[in-house]
Motif scaffolding. Structure first.
Motif, PDB file in Angstrom:
ATOM      1  N   TYR A   1      19.276   9.756   0.519  1.00 14.08           N
ATOM      2  CA  TYR A   1      19.070   9.060  -0.752  1.00 14.08           C
ATOM      3  C   TYR A   1      20.048   7.893  -0.938  1.00 14.08           C
TER       4      TYR A   1
ATOM      5  N   THR B   1      16.451   4.781  -1.684  1.00 11.13           N
ATOM      6  CA  THR B   1      15.037   5.157  -1.606  1.00 11.13           C
ATOM      7  C   THR B   1      14.926   6.656  -1.514  1.00 11.13           C
ATOM      8  N   ARG B   2      13.728   7.114  -1.861  1.00 13.11           N
ATOM      9  CA  ARG B   2      13.449   8.557  -1.811  1.00 13.11           C
ATOM     10  C   ARG B   2      12.861   8.875  -0.434  1.00 13.11           C
TER      11      ARG B   2
ATOM     12  N   ARG C   1      14.278  19.528  -1.341  1.00 16.64           N
ATOM     13  CA  ARG C   1      14.254  18.328  -2.158  1.00 16.64           C
ATOM     14  C   ARG C   1      14.280  18.667  -3.645  1.00 16.64           C
TER      15      ARG C   1
ATOM     16  N   GLU D   1      17.121  17.154  -6.321  1.00 11.41           N
ATOM     17  CA  GLU D   1      16.729  16.357  -7.465  1.00 11.41           C
ATOM     18  C   GLU D   1      16.931  17.094  -8.788  1.00 11.41           C
TER      19      GLU D   1
ATOM     20  N   LEU E   1      17.332  10.736  -8.994  1.00  8.53           N
ATOM     21  CA  LEU E   1      16.828  10.488  -7.647  1.00  8.53           C
ATOM     22  C   LEU E   1      15.301  10.534  -7.581  1.00  8.53           C
ATOM     23  N   LYS E   2      14.686  11.186  -8.559  1.00  9.00           N
ATOM     24  CA  LYS E   2      13.220  11.286  -8.536  1.00  9.00           C
ATOM     25  C   LYS E   2      12.555   9.911  -8.751  1.00  9.00           C
TER      26      LYS E   2
ATOM     27  N   LEU F   1      13.523   7.033  -7.602  1.00 14.90           N
ATOM     28  CA  LEU F   1      13.714   6.078  -6.516  1.00 14.90           C
ATOM     29  C   LEU F   1      12.391   5.813  -5.796  1.00 14.90           C
TER      30      LEU F   1
ATOM     31  N   ALA G   1       9.778   5.267  -2.677  1.00 13.62           N
ATOM     32  CA  ALA G   1       9.655   5.947  -1.392  1.00 13.62           C
ATOM     33  C   ALA G   1      10.178   5.054  -0.276  1.00 13.62           C
ATOM     34  N   THR G   2      10.667   5.687   0.782  1.00 10.92           N
ATOM     35  CA  THR G   2      11.223   4.927   1.903  1.00 10.92           C
ATOM     36  C   THR G   2      10.148   4.084   2.581  1.00 10.92           C
TER      37      THR G   2
END
Length: 262
Positions: free
Chosen positions: A204, A208-209, A237, A241, A247-248, A250, A252-253
């Protein structure tokens, strides 16, 4: 300035068995000697003509008399009234107790005839003599010992605290240099219930998540083996979170492929 008696340190304690022998041994020895002395004193009372149960009073009279006289002689200071009388009474009680034992054993072993006028007369005088001396000790007041004022003792000087003199105000001084700001206290580290979260949390840090594949690769690299997708998303995960809800949100990668769960 006052003079005080110097404090002396207590004597060093001995080994535990010595303390036990002193504390428990003295009552045991006292009880044993009283029990062993009672038959001889009882028989002497019987020789003098006392019948039961009155003869049983002789052991208690001699034993109690000897103990009381010895305690009074030991506790009263030198030169106090009653000390000499108590000392003489204690010695007399010890002589009577010894004589009773000797006479009883001589008579029982056949070395002495108990039917003698002097023996009966002396034994008959014991109870009233004991009573008279105990009343004399009780009527003699116990002196109050005054605190010692001997000049041989090392004096201890008690210092008297004096008030500090007033100090004039100091002249104005330059302001103190500015200190660097204190850094904010770092938050306490997060303790995860599932230790595998430690291997996934750094993903993280890039802002990005991470996806399921990236988290699986991180778990394998950390030595946790291959972990199922449901465990990665629903357990690992989810716990990360839960501790850090931000963090939720963020992104997506990578864009999710068709049919792949986030």
């Amino acid at each position: 300035m006052a003079w005080k008696k110097p404090r002396t340190s207590p004597p060093p304690a001995g080994p535990w068995y010595a303390s036990l022998a002193t504390s428990a041994g003295r009552p045991a020895v006292l009880g044993a000697t009283l029990i062993m002395s009672m038959p001889g004193e009882y028989h002497v009372a019987k020789f003098a003509g006392w019948s039961d149960p009155w003869a049983y009073g002789m052991p208690f009279s001699l034993s109690a008399y000897a103990g009381i006289a010895a305690v009074v002689a030991a506790t009263r200071p030198k030169g106090a009234r009653g000390r000499v009388s108590a000392t003489v009474g204690a010695a007399f009680a010890i002589v009577l107790a010894l004589a009773a034992q000797v006479v009883a054993h001589l008579v029982n072993t056949g070395h002495m005839d108990h039917n003698q006028a002097w023996l009966i007369a002396v034994t008959s005088m014991v109870p009233p003599a004991v009573l008279a001396h105990l009343l004399h000790l009780a009527a003699t007041p116990t002196p109050v010992v005054a605190p010692s004022t001997s000049v041989d003792e090392q004096p201890v000087v008690e210092r008297i605290e004096q008030a500090a003199p007033e100090v004039p105000p100091m002249p104005a001084q330059a302001p103190a240099p500015q200190l660097p700001p204190v850094q904010a206290q770092q938050p306490a580290p997060i303790v995860y219930r599932d230790p595998r979260c430690v291997a996934v949390r750094p993903l993280y840090d890039g802002g990005t998540r991470p996806g399921t594949a990236a988290m699986r690769d991180a778990l394998i690299a950390a030595g946790h083996g291959r972990v199922g997708d449901s465990t990665i998303r629903g357990v690992i995960r989810a716990e990360i979170e839960d501790h850090e809800p931000s963090l939720k949100s963020l992104p997506a990668t990578l864009p999710l492929a068709a049919g792949q769960n986030p």
